[in-house]
Design an enzyme around this catalytic site. Structure first.
Site, short mmCIF file in Angstrom:
data_model
loop_
_atom_site.label_atom_id
_atom_site.label_comp_id
_atom_site.label_asym_id
_atom_site.label_seq_id
_atom_site.Cartn_x
_atom_site.Cartn_y
_atom_site.Cartn_z
CB SER A 131 -0.92 0.01 1.22
OG SER A 131 -1.74 1.16 1.21
CE LYS A 185 -2.84 -2.83 -0.27
NZ LYS A 185 -3.75 -2.73 -1.38
CG HIS A 188 -4.92 -1.03 3.87
ND1 HIS A 188 -5.12 -0.64 2.56
CD2 HIS A 188 -4.14 -0.08 4.43
CE1 HIS A 188 -4.51 0.51 2.34
NE2 HIS A 188 -3.91 0.87 3.46
CG ASN A 189 -7.11 -2.11 -0.47
OD1 ASN A 189 -6.14 -1.78 0.20
ND2 ASN A 189 -7.02 -2.39 -1.75
CD GLU A 192 -7.57 2.98 -0.11
OE1 GLU A 192 -7.82 3.15 -1.32
OE2 GLU A 192 -6.55 2.36 0.31
CE LYS A 262 -7.85 0.08 -10.36
NZ LYS A 262 -6.39 0.22 -10.51
#
Length: 486
Positions: A131, A185, A188-189, A192, A262
């Site tokens: 990231s 991850k 995390h996204n 976000e 995405k």
């Protein structure tokens, strides 16, 4: 050249790959660059990598020969079939003990499967979340590796050297087996997504309710970035609102209000359902993007669907006070978002035996990554103080923070509802908070309904070990049974 000179190979020469290679070179590592379109290798060596120790390969076989043992190969290619295709080409040329690292946003179930398949061949597979975007890759990303533990000692010197630093600590540490790195991850996204939606709602609410100009909005976010909300996303929001085009006009209102995605936010929502965790804010943030994509329908609906005809909320009359209410509501909602994210990490860690270190994860996110913020230091402190903390909301610091924001949170969401201004993330965060602090929920009625139409049984508060079924349409009373588990 066929001599083994390279410490690691990086496959994929888009900007992220190039910048990560240059970062590794800056830290004294010899990198072999490879790309499926080999002309890109020569172009990269002649331009961005000119004058460095970076070497290039024109085939996978040549790349393998250039690598020192154990061979370390890092993929920075598109998730899905491209990753699998590259693994299928590389693996037959490697030996036992060699390492393949997937640095893309692969779905963690794919990483679990690849980990097992390559383990059977003696190859160590690592799924590593990366990231920080292009700048992070060049000057210090947040790295989240997990997979074959045997690989860590061989990639640790490289990864911890190139990672961002929080104080003197690298924003990179080993997470666990199999797909743990890509799972972290993914969460995390997802967080976000939540952060971005919350900021967008704060911006929209202040603009619509108070009529703040874009300059005033920029100043508001700049001020917020000096305090508890200090973060990369708040910082860039202020910069975006300050930016003017060639006509001297703010760019934001000229951008089509249809948000792209995405997939990692969607994956987080799916994982939340899979593990039975109420990650409502992140899910609502994904749905908000889906709703934004219905631009034509929204424009048509705006012509016919009525909004609020209620009086203007009193809170809007005091501009300074309402701005502070929104700041506090944003902070409290952000706490809920991270609390939900760590709930999901905790459950997945239990299911898969990853033994995730939540304080270490907060440190990894403290610098380099998109959600980096002052706030994450508090999360690290919370888990360092109590590694078995069930929920961030129960930590003394965050308990005080949400308590201080409680009334403002309600004023903001209530005022938004009265005014007809959509705040799905703010509202879902508050609904979760109220649900989490409620000792008795109406799920008792749901259990009765399930038993009524499907004989699914229920349990009594007085005897939670025994399943009970009631003949709701007759006079037969209760029947005790363990045969209707659902």
């Amino acid at each position: 050249m066929s001599e083994a000179v390279a410490d690691i190979a990086v496959i994929g020469l888009a900007v992220m790959g190039q910048n990560l290679i240059l970062n590794m070179n800056d830290h004294g590592f010899t990198v072999c660059a490879f790309n499926r379109t080999v002309a890109k290798v020569d172009e990269f060596l002649a331009n961005e990598a000119k004058g460095t120790k970076i070497v290039g390969a024109h085939s996978i076989a040549e790349m393998v020969k250039l690598l020192k043992r154990p061979r370390r190969v890092m993929l920075l290619v598109q998730a899905g079939k491209p990753v699998q295709s590259m693994i299928d080409q590389i693996a037959p040329l490697l030996e036992k003990g060699d390492i393949i690292i997937d640095g893309g946003n692969s779905e963690y179930h794919d990483t679990n499967r690849r980990y097992e398949e390559l383990k059977a061949k003696g190859i160590h597979y690592v799924g590593c979340g990366v990231s920080g975007g292009e700048e992070g890759a060049r000057y210090g990303p947040s790295l989240m590796p997990g997979g074959a533990p045997e690989a860590w000692e061989h990639i640790k010197p490289i990864f911890q050297s190139i990672a961002a630093k929080s104080g003197s600590e690298p924003c990179c540490d080993w997470l666990g087996n199999a797909g743990s790195g890509h799972f972290v991850k993914m969460v995390h996204n997802g967080i976000e997504y939540g952060d971005m939606q919350l900021i967008a709602e704060a911006y929209h609410l202040l603009h619509e309710s108070l009529g703040l100009s874009y300059d005033e909005l920029a100043q508001t976010f700049l001020q917020w970035n000096q305090g508890e909300l200090d973060s990369f996303l708040i910082e860039i929001t202020a910069n975006i609102l300050t930016y003017r085009d060639e006509q001297g006009e703010c760019v934001v209102p000229k951008i089509l209000d249809s948000a792209g995605q995405k997939g990692t936010g969607k994956w987080t929502g799916i994982a939340a359902l899979e593990y039975g965790q109420p990650v409502t804010l992140i899910a609502e943030s994904v749905f908000a993007r889906c709703l934004s994509a219905l631009k034509d329908q929204r424009v048509a609906a705006a012509r016919v669907l009525p909004g609020s005809s209620l009086p203007k909320p009193e809170a809007f009359n005091d501009k300074k006070a309402f701005i502070e209410h929104v700041r506090l509501a944003l902070y409290a909602s952000k706490i809920v978002s991270y609390a939900q994210g760590f709930m999901l990490l905790s459950e997945a860690s239990k299911v898969h035996g990853w033994n995730l270190n939540f304080g270490a994860i907060a440190l990894m996110w403290r610098g380099g990554c998109i959600i980096r913020s002052r706030f994450l230091g508090r999360i690290k402190e919370a888990f360092d103080t109590n590694p078995n903390l069930q929920n961030l909301l129960l930590d003394d610091f965050f308990l005080k923070a949400v308590s201080a924001a409680n009334n403002s949170w309600r004023i903001v969401t209530g005022s938004a509802i009265f005014a007809g201004i959509p705040t799905p993330a703010f509202s879902s965060a508050l609904a979760f908070y109220d649900g989490y602090r409620t000792g008795v929920l109406p799920a008792n009625l749901i259990q009765a309904q399930r038993d009524y139409f499907g004989a699914h049984t229920y349990k009594l508060i007085s005897n939670p070990e025994t399943s009970v079924h009631t003949n709701w349409t007759g006079r037969g009373g209760r029947v005790t049974s363990n045969a209707y588990q659902a």
